[in-house]
Enzyme design. Sequence first.
Site, PDB file in Angstrom:
ATOM      1  N   GLY A  56       2.748  -1.197   4.288  1.00  0.00           N
ATOM      2  CA  GLY A  56       2.782   0.225   3.952  1.00  0.00           C
ATOM      3  C   GLY A  56       4.207   0.669   3.688  1.00  0.00           C
ATOM      4  N   GLY A  57       4.799   1.308   4.694  1.00  0.00           N
ATOM      5  CA  GLY A  57       6.132   1.902   4.556  1.00  0.00           C
ATOM      6  C   GLY A  57       7.157   1.020   3.854  1.00  0.00           C
TER       7      GLY A  57
ATOM      8  N   HIS B 291      -9.658   1.237   4.699  1.00  0.00           N
ATOM      9  CA  HIS B 291      -8.391   1.431   5.414  1.00  0.00           C
ATOM     10  C   HIS B 291      -8.622   2.399   6.578  1.00  0.00           C
ATOM     11  CE1 HIS B 291      -4.333   2.701   6.339  1.00  0.00           C
ATOM     12  NE2 HIS B 291      -3.923   1.591   5.739  1.00  0.00           N
TER      13      HIS B 291
ATOM     14  N   GLY C  18       2.148   2.398  10.659  1.00  0.00           N
ATOM     15  CA  GLY C  18       3.086   3.509  10.520  1.00  0.00           C
ATOM     16  C   GLY C  18       3.814   3.890  11.794  1.00  0.00           C
TER      17      GLY C  18
ATOM     18  N   ASN D 161       0.864  -1.185   0.000  1.00  0.00           N
ATOM     19  CA  ASN D 161       0.000   0.000   0.000  1.00  0.00           C
ATOM     20  C   ASN D 161       0.899   1.234   0.000  1.00  0.00           C
ATOM     21  OD1 ASN D 161      -1.803   2.044   0.494  1.00  0.00           O
ATOM     22  ND2 ASN D 161      -2.320   1.388   2.586  1.00  0.00           N
ATOM     23  N   TRP D 162       0.974   1.887  -1.156  1.00  0.00           N
ATOM     24  CA  TRP D 162       1.916   3.005  -1.283  1.00  0.00           C
ATOM     25  C   TRP D 162       1.385   4.312  -0.698  1.00  0.00           C
ATOM     26  CZ3 TRP D 162       3.891   2.464  -7.057  1.00  0.00           C
ATOM     27  CH2 TRP D 162       4.542   1.233  -7.188  1.00  0.00           C
ATOM     28  N   LYS D 163       0.109   4.327  -0.331  1.00  0.00           N
ATOM     29  CA  LYS D 163      -0.508   5.548   0.227  1.00  0.00           C
ATOM     30  C   LYS D 163      -0.251   6.741  -0.705  1.00  0.00           C
ATOM     31  CE  LYS D 163      -0.184   3.403   4.677  1.00  0.00           C
ATOM     32  NZ  LYS D 163      -0.235   3.521   6.122  1.00  0.00           N
TER      33      LYS D 163
ATOM     34  N   GLU E 179      -7.071   4.845   7.602  1.00  0.00           N
ATOM     35  CA  GLU E 179      -6.889   6.269   7.261  1.00  0.00           C
ATOM     36  C   GLU E 179      -8.131   6.826   6.567  1.00  0.00           C
ATOM     37  OE1 GLU E 179      -3.130   5.655   5.300  1.00  0.00           O
ATOM     38  OE2 GLU E 179      -2.269   5.136   7.241  1.00  0.00           O
TER      39      GLU E 179
ATOM     40  N   SER F  45       3.121  -2.068  10.359  1.00  0.00           N
ATOM     41  CA  SER F  45       4.562  -2.133  10.618  1.00  0.00           C
ATOM     42  C   SER F  45       5.180  -3.498  10.320  1.00  0.00           C
ATOM     43  CB  SER F  45       4.863  -1.698  12.061  1.00  0.00           C
ATOM     44  OG  SER F  45       4.515  -0.330  12.240  1.00  0.00           O
TER      45      SER F  45
ATOM     46  N   GLU G 108      -5.648  -4.840  10.486  1.00  0.00           N
ATOM     47  CA  GLU G 108      -4.605  -3.840  10.687  1.00  0.00           C
ATOM     48  C   GLU G 108      -4.895  -3.055  11.958  1.00  0.00           C
ATOM     49  OE1 GLU G 108      -2.485  -2.576   6.869  1.00  0.00           O
ATOM     50  OE2 GLU G 108      -4.353  -1.484   6.919  1.00  0.00           O
TER      51      GLU G 108
HETATM   52  P1  PGA Z   1       2.674   0.338   7.639  1.00  0.00           P
HETATM   53  O1  PGA Z   1       1.235   0.559   6.940  1.00  0.00           O
HETATM   54  O2  PGA Z   1       3.216  -0.971   7.098  1.00  0.00           O
HETATM   55  O3  PGA Z   1       3.485   1.514   7.193  1.00  0.00           O
HETATM   56  O4  PGA Z   1       2.469   0.279   9.085  1.00  0.00           O
HETATM   57  C1  PGA Z   1       0.334  -0.495   6.755  1.00  0.00           C
HETATM   58  C2  PGA Z   1      -0.929   0.003   6.122  1.00  0.00           C
HETATM   59  O5  PGA Z   1      -1.362   1.123   6.433  1.00  0.00           O
HETATM   60  O6  PGA Z   1      -1.524  -0.683   5.284  1.00  0.00           O
END
Ligand code: PGA
Length: 254
Positions: A233-234, A96, A173, A9-11, A98, A212, A167
């Site tokens: 994500g990251g 998600h 994050g 997930n590149w956001k 967010e 994470s 999640e």
């Molecule tokens: P993260 O993000 O791996 O940076 O914690 C995961 C996500 O939001 O899907």
Amino acid sequence: MRKKFIIGNWKMYGSKASVKALLTTLKSSSVPPSVNVNRIVCPPYVFLAETQTLLEGSQIAWAAQNMAAEREGAYTGEISAAMLREFGCRYVLLGHSERRTYYGETDDLIAKKFKLATESGLTPILCIGETLKQRQSEQTEAVLQRQLDKAMALGESVFQQGILAYEPVWAIGTGVSASAEQAQKVHQFLRQHIALHYSDLAQKLPILYGGSVKPDNAKALFQMPDIDGGLIGGASLHAHDFLQIYGDCVSITN
Ligand code: PGA
């Protein structure tokens, strides 16, 4: 055996140049692909055309990070499921944290999108998870149940077309992943809860962990019996890390 998934997930990160570089590296990687582990990237919408051009014919699929709840119409700034299909997406992230936190997406809205995604030929990846406050006040199971129930109420034939991603919001994050045992406990609970309604499906549904996930904790998480891969994500913005996480999942699965 359930299918496994490693999803990046590149956001809202990246540029034309970085997307091209990342996809080119992922595509040319020497990590042997596995038919049992699907690799998917979720770039921002505006990079989907370039992603399609670069990944067409490769082993890597691509997905959107969200979609509109309506088929088409006067919805300024929205992107429809049909548009995503036209750009080769086969999957879409929905709900998600967010989206829930910053854009007020509700379980009802997310369920509506879930149904529309399946009707449009997209596989929805439904994200659910509790906040730290909810975990500390022992509401984790109640929260997850509530987040699942609207999508489950769409009926087994619709719900079974999706994928689930657990999640925990406190792990996204932050660099603080749930431990493999903590995550496994929740995944087991999710299967038990789904089994109350759909017993066969509970065993078949892929449930991914996100929050994470990094090269140094991925293997332990993926070794757990109810964890079917990860939503990353990251670490998915770094080709080397994403490939290593994928390789870890393949090595456990094969
Ligand atoms: P993260 O993000 O791996 O940076 O914690 C995961 C996500 O939001 O899907």
